[in-house]
Design an enzyme around this catalytic site. Structure first.
Site, PDB file in Angstrom:
ATOM      1  N   HIS A   1      -5.821  -5.670 -10.669  1.00 44.52           N
ATOM      2  CA  HIS A   1      -5.292  -5.590 -12.041  1.00 44.52           C
ATOM      3  C   HIS A   1      -3.795  -5.895 -12.099  1.00 44.52           C
ATOM      4  CE1 HIS A   1      -9.110  -4.124 -13.383  1.00 44.52           C
ATOM      5  NE2 HIS A   1      -9.032  -2.989 -12.730  1.00 44.52           N
TER       6      HIS A   1
ATOM      7  N   ASP B   1     -17.251  -0.073  -7.273  1.00 51.32           N
ATOM      8  CA  ASP B   1     -17.431   0.773  -8.454  1.00 51.32           C
ATOM      9  C   ASP B   1     -18.466   0.240  -9.438  1.00 51.32           C
ATOM     10  OD1 ASP B   1     -15.716  -1.312  -8.989  1.00 51.32           O
ATOM     11  OD2 ASP B   1     -14.092  -0.070  -9.796  1.00 51.32           O
TER      12      ASP B   1
ATOM     13  N   HIS C   1     -14.731  -3.845 -12.724  1.00 46.75           N
ATOM     14  CA  HIS C   1     -13.732  -4.235 -13.722  1.00 46.75           C
ATOM     15  C   HIS C   1     -13.311  -5.694 -13.512  1.00 46.75           C
ATOM     16  CE1 HIS C   1     -13.138   0.197 -13.086  1.00 46.75           C
ATOM     17  NE2 HIS C   1     -13.111   0.185 -14.389  1.00 46.75           N
TER      18      HIS C   1
ATOM     19  N   ASP D   1     -15.804  -6.315  -8.201  1.00 41.29           N
ATOM     20  CA  ASP D   1     -15.473  -4.989  -8.741  1.00 41.29           C
ATOM     21  C   ASP D   1     -16.078  -4.871 -10.155  1.00 41.29           C
ATOM     22  OD1 ASP D   1     -12.995  -2.786  -8.232  1.00 41.29           O
ATOM     23  OD2 ASP D   1     -13.470  -3.120 -10.351  1.00 41.29           O
TER      24      ASP D   1
END
Ligand code: ZN
Length: 341
Positions: free
Chosen positions: A158, A282, A195, A193
């Site tokens: 991120h 995740d 996200h 991931d």
């Protein structure tokens, strides 16, 4: 599997995490890396410390202003007096017509996308160690290894060139990909991931030499919300070199693997010399931050499929939080990956 790891990660111990207006304990805890480290140790993987590569690898991705901010921020924050135990921004610019500030509170707002990247006294050291772990993993590939695992913490995907966010400070996968460019004309990053890898996308958005591909929960409903849509395909020279595959909340193994085949078609057409996998765990069905429903055996299927691309591959740890199965999911991925080689 050679594994690069640094105990320096534990110097970053975030406390604050704002959830629906409520301060909660951060999910990005040192115990995550300790459990993953214990798992690869139990497997008998060869553990390596990161090489001292200096500031070069991180400076190849991140801006001087941002690196200076990360390095100075804690001391400047403390010098304010009456400041909290972690740096959390409380003001953000609309960047279009904004000017770079001098005050640490303003610089924090400039360089922090959200409240999920609190900076404490050891954050910069830990983030630099994670970047070195990733860069050392890339060096292993440059020295002829076919695969390696960079056990990075804090995670990185991120983080933009000049902005932290979502538990991330330095973009480990981007740093590794840039290192790999020394030997390869084209490098691909595949982000699995849960996200969207918005920082990684941002770093390479206008470049044609690093393909960025991300499978993730649909950002219309899930962090990072503002990026990760199918319409984001790159810009300028990079147009066509960014692929987002957003998936509905609750997507399980079979449908996830169908999307992965679509990612592979793009990666094969790009013909990279090496692959960086932004390995978040995740997407697990039981993850505390869950949005998708990958099972523990599902991670082996994902690992096996990625291995069969046949590329020199660096695995870079991203997310994956403290579910009881966290380490099992890593082991499942690694066994699947090795079985596919
Ligand atoms: Zn994540």
């Amino acid at each position: 599997m050679k594994v690069v790891f640094s105990p320096e990660h534990a110097r970053h111990e975030p406390q604050f995490f704002l959830v629906r207006g409520q301060p909660k304990p951060s999910a990005e805890q040192p115990e995550r890396a300790e459990r993953l480290h214990a798992a690869v140790s139990a497997r008998g993987d060869q553990l390596l410390a990161p090489a001292g590569l200096g500031p070069g690898p991180r400076a190849a991705i991140h801006t001087p202003d941002y690196l200076r901010f990360l390095e100075e921020a804690w001391d400047a924050w403390q010098a304010l007096g009456d400041s909290g135990g972690e740096i959390i921004a409380n003001v953000h610019p609309a960047r279009g017509h904004a000017s770079y500030p001098r005050a640490i509170v303003g610089r924090a707002g400039w360089h922090m996308a959200d409240t999920a990247c609190p900076i404490g006294p050891g954050t910069f050291a830990a983030a630099c160690a994670a970047a070195d772990v990733a860069a050392t993993g890339a060096e292993l590939l440059l020295d002829g290894e076919r695969q390696a695992y960079a056990l990075c913490r804090p995670p990185g995907h991120h983080a933009y060139a000049d902005m932290a966010g979502g538990f991330c400070f330095l973009n480990n996968a981007a740093i590794a990909a840039q290192q790999l460019r020394r030997a390869h004309q084209r490098v691909a990053i595949l982000d699995v991931d849960v996200h969207h890898g918005n920082g990684t996308q941002g770093v390479f958005y206008e470049r044609a030499d690093v393909l960025t591909v991300s499978l993730h929960a649909d950002p219309r409903d899930f962090y990072p919300f503002f990026w990760g849509h199918e319409s984001e395909r790159g810009a300028g020279a990079g147009l066509g070199y960014n692929l987002n595959l957003p998936l509905p909340i609750g997507t399980g193994d079979d449908d996830w693997l169908v999307a992965l085949e679509q990612a592979f078609a793009t990666i094969r057409a790009f013909a990279p010399g090496a692959l960086v996998v932004a390995l978040g765990l995740d997407a697990f069905e039981g993850d505390p931050l869950k949005a998708l429903a990958i099972t523990t055996p599902g991670f082996a299927r994902i690992g096996g499929a990625i291995a069969r691309l046949g590329l020199p591959t660096l695995l870079v740890q991203e997310g994956g939080y403290l579910a009881p199965e966290l380490a099992d999911n890593l082991v499942s991925f690694l066994e699947g990956f090795e079985g596919g080689r």
